[in-house]
Write an enzyme that holds these catalytic residues in place. Sequence first.
Site, PDB file in Angstrom:
ATOM      1  N   GLY A  84      -5.608   0.446  -2.538  1.00 32.42           N
ATOM      2  CA  GLY A  84      -6.160  -0.581  -1.816  1.00 32.42           C
ATOM      3  C   GLY A  84      -5.992  -0.225  -0.239  1.00 32.42           C
ATOM      4  O   GLY A  84      -4.877   0.499   0.104  1.00 32.42           O
ATOM      5  N   ARG A 148      -8.735   4.645  -6.980  1.00 33.76           N
ATOM      6  CA  ARG A 148      -7.176   4.512  -7.769  1.00 33.76           C
ATOM      7  C   ARG A 148      -7.096   5.218  -9.064  1.00 33.76           C
ATOM      8  O   ARG A 148      -6.349   4.882 -10.019  1.00 33.76           O
ATOM      9  CB  ARG A 148      -7.180   2.837  -8.395  1.00 33.76           C
ATOM     10  CG  ARG A 148      -7.040   1.747  -7.118  1.00 33.76           C
ATOM     11  CD  ARG A 148      -6.774   0.531  -7.842  1.00 33.76           C
ATOM     12  NE  ARG A 148      -6.699  -0.422  -6.571  1.00 33.76           N
ATOM     13  CZ  ARG A 148      -5.475  -0.665  -6.016  1.00 33.76           C
ATOM     14  NH1 ARG A 148      -4.404  -0.197  -6.233  1.00 33.76           N
ATOM     15  NH2 ARG A 148      -5.638  -1.899  -5.074  1.00 33.76           N
ATOM     16  N   ASP A 179       2.022   3.369  -7.431  1.00 29.53           N
ATOM     17  CA  ASP A 179       1.223   4.043  -7.947  1.00 29.53           C
ATOM     18  C   ASP A 179       0.896   5.559  -7.533  1.00 29.53           C
ATOM     19  O   ASP A 179       1.025   6.527  -8.138  1.00 29.53           O
ATOM     20  CB  ASP A 179       0.302   3.423  -8.555  1.00 29.53           C
ATOM     21  CG  ASP A 179       0.551   2.270  -9.474  1.00 29.53           C
ATOM     22  OD1 ASP A 179       1.453   2.367 -10.259  1.00 29.53           O
ATOM     23  OD2 ASP A 179      -0.233   1.232  -9.868  1.00 29.53           O
ATOM     24  N   LYS A 205       2.077   3.370   1.845  1.00 24.24           N
ATOM     25  CA  LYS A 205       0.939   2.600   2.203  1.00 24.24           C
ATOM     26  C   LYS A 205       1.122   1.371   1.210  1.00 24.24           C
ATOM     27  O   LYS A 205       1.101   1.665   0.038  1.00 24.24           O
ATOM     28  CB  LYS A 205      -0.226   3.424   2.222  1.00 24.24           C
ATOM     29  CG  LYS A 205      -1.473   2.413   2.516  1.00 24.24           C
ATOM     30  CD  LYS A 205      -2.516   2.420   1.189  1.00 24.24           C
ATOM     31  CE  LYS A 205      -1.940   2.174  -0.142  1.00 24.24           C
ATOM     32  NZ  LYS A 205      -3.006   1.850  -1.046  1.00 24.24           N
ATOM     33  N   THR A 206       1.103   0.064   1.825  1.00 26.42           N
ATOM     34  CA  THR A 206       0.655  -0.930   0.794  1.00 26.42           C
ATOM     35  C   THR A 206       0.890  -2.360   1.837  1.00 26.42           C
ATOM     36  O   THR A 206       1.862  -2.310   2.363  1.00 26.42           O
ATOM     37  CB  THR A 206       1.148  -1.194  -0.590  1.00 26.42           C
ATOM     38  OG1 THR A 206       0.799  -2.375  -1.034  1.00 26.42           O
ATOM     39  CG2 THR A 206       2.503  -1.156  -0.611  1.00 26.42           C
ATOM     40  N   ASP A 208       1.231  -4.975   0.604  1.00 24.80           N
ATOM     41  CA  ASP A 208       2.194  -5.788  -0.102  1.00 24.80           C
ATOM     42  C   ASP A 208       3.558  -5.667   0.249  1.00 24.80           C
ATOM     43  O   ASP A 208       4.193  -6.464  -0.103  1.00 24.80           O
ATOM     44  CB  ASP A 208       2.114  -5.241  -1.731  1.00 24.80           C
ATOM     45  CG  ASP A 208       0.591  -5.510  -2.455  1.00 24.80           C
ATOM     46  OD1 ASP A 208      -0.132  -5.813  -1.585  1.00 24.80           O
ATOM     47  OD2 ASP A 208       0.486  -5.245  -3.731  1.00 24.80           O
TER      48      ASP A 208
HETATM   49  P1  FBP Z   1      -2.017  -0.798  -3.083  1.00 22.06           P
HETATM   50  O1  FBP Z   1      -0.906  -1.466  -3.879  1.00 22.06           O
HETATM   51  O2  FBP Z   1      -3.039  -0.007  -3.745  1.00 22.06           O
HETATM   52  O3  FBP Z   1      -1.801  -0.785  -1.860  1.00 22.06           O
HETATM   53  O4  FBP Z   1      -3.162  -2.311  -3.350  1.00 22.06           O
HETATM   54  C1  FBP Z   1      -2.623  -3.638  -2.897  1.00 22.06           C
HETATM   55  C2  FBP Z   1      -3.519  -4.654  -3.332  1.00 22.06           C
HETATM   56  O5  FBP Z   1      -4.215  -4.944  -1.992  1.00 22.06           O
HETATM   57  C3  FBP Z   1      -2.990  -5.756  -3.853  1.00 22.06           C
HETATM   58  O6  FBP Z   1      -2.435  -6.871  -2.913  1.00 22.06           O
HETATM   59  C4  FBP Z   1      -3.883  -6.341  -4.445  1.00 22.06           C
HETATM   60  O7  FBP Z   1      -3.744  -7.058  -5.888  1.00 22.06           O
HETATM   61  C5  FBP Z   1      -4.920  -5.226  -5.056  1.00 22.06           C
HETATM   62  O8  FBP Z   1      -4.699  -4.243  -4.009  1.00 22.06           O
HETATM   63  C6  FBP Z   1      -6.365  -5.410  -5.086  1.00 22.06           C
HETATM   64  O9  FBP Z   1      -6.890  -4.333  -5.814  1.00 22.06           O
HETATM   65  P2  FBP Z   1      -8.473  -4.028  -5.483  1.00 22.06           P
HETATM   66  O10 FBP Z   1      -8.665  -3.505  -4.035  1.00 22.06           O
HETATM   67  O11 FBP Z   1      -8.772  -3.031  -6.479  1.00 22.06           O
HETATM   68  O12 FBP Z   1      -9.360  -5.460  -5.822  1.00 22.06           O
END
Ligand code: FBP
Length: 555
Positions: A84, A148, A179, A205-206, A208
Amino acid sequence: MDKSPLQTARHGYLPKLPPILRSKLTEIGVTMGEPTESVENQAEMKQLFEKTYGMPIATFVKGSAAGDLKVDRAVNVGVILSGGQAPGGHNVICGLFDGLRAGNAASKLFGFLGGPSGLLDDKAIEITPAFADEYRNTGGFDMIGSGRTKVETEEQFEKVLTTCKRRKLDAVVVIGGDDSNTNAALMGEYFAKKGEAVKVIGVPKTIDGDLKNQFIETSFGFDTATKTYAELIGNIERDANSAKKYWHFIKLMGRSASHIALECALQCRPNVCIISEEVEEKQQTLDNIVDQITRVIAQRAENGENFGVILIPEGLIEFVPEMKRLIAELNDILAANAAHFETLRTFEAQAEWANKKLGRDASYAFSSLPNEIQRQLLMDRDPHGNVQVSRIETEKLLIEMVESRLAEMKREGSYKGKFSHQNHFFGYEGRCAFPSNFDADYCYSLGYTAFVLIANGLTGYIASVRNLAKPASEWQAGGIPITMMMNLEQRHGHMKPVIKKALVELAGSPFKTFDRSRETWAVKTSYVYPGAIQYYGPDEVCNQPTLTLTHEHEK
Ligand code: FBP
């Protein structure tokens, strides 16, 4: 492309680096600490990561550089953005690019397009100085795109290796979350086992905020994303306090951990903020959570305040014990029967099939949910086997349950208020914001750090910039082995080595700070309005780290 005035101004921003990275490259040395262990399953991890397990923590110090890649040799490096979006990704690439070119102007950086699949299919562009300049201090991942795709099979590793050989790469940098950095660790181990020279370095990175430990104090993007959400929540709080007629239920991104919700609660002081980790710890059911919310709504109604703000972490559903069991069972049966499930065309057929396959308790939990939530729980998993919680409308589920509970209370005479509600979901709004000064500096430093790790011949490491609650002039840099953050977990029905998510610690200072005040915030309107991120101005306005980071450093 037309640029906004802020975009133009941000091109000129010079990110701050830790002092050690401002030294001449030939003067940056690396000290290696004690051997490390994985967070859990040490024996199994040692076997799985024969070559890269137990490596020491690396810290950059003033001294002469050592290692098998000399900093002044021209090198070729590939970089991917994975998972993400998170504010600051472009600055990681720019920091890496500038580091490479400071080492040797003939070094090359290839940006692989669309995340890990770009590496598999060898789709890349060479980053040039003019191209990098276009993206300095901007949000988004549009510079090279992201994806992803999970890289885990031998065939995939071989494909990546072929790409690396074709491009004559000395190293690959993976900018990603738990991941994606798991992918990086697996790739690094695979290359090392085969005696291949290609190094793999990760960058945390994230938005979250759950990829962290003592040495990775925060993942990049968390600062900007939470500040963006806090601005929006503050605005809604002010609207609620002005109109005095709505209860706002706000779901906040964060696939598992509640760090985002907690940080926003600390910044904005809402009436209620649910913390998923507490729900799990106390084994609270959905009914318990509804009780907690309705109690606050009824109390405020007694004071004539029929309005408020409630924060709900996106990952909540997976922490409610009965839902967690249900989702785990669903994940397993969906993984084991993927081909058959594909043939079920209607939601009714899918739900009936799932109900038959589920155990008694899980089937009961599934049947108790509204159809829409059932449908959302049956949707595709992401490539890592995770339920896509951002697509589950927990905020609407809670509104429905709260509304019917309040109706019962009204009949019994224990609630006399008026309940009008609004629902919101803040997630995508914060992932591509212009990085705050903190993220702009941190990301650029992480990219530069990744280069120094490569220059020192390290592999299987994740870039670490430390002492972040202090100004950048006191930051330190180095790297830690990725295996240090890993354990074994069930994915797609099998035990797999993965990075263990760092969840909110209930004994930690950020949660305790929230816990000390939440009873007051519930009943007495105590909103704080953080306002928009500021990029220019006094330090206390534009250079503050998150409250999470600040409180964590108090201990
Ligand atoms: P990452 O763990 O890859 O940084 O992504 C986090 C996130 O933004 C979460 O907060 C959210 O649940 C998810 O990605 C949403 O994924 P997508 O962009 O595939 O809708």
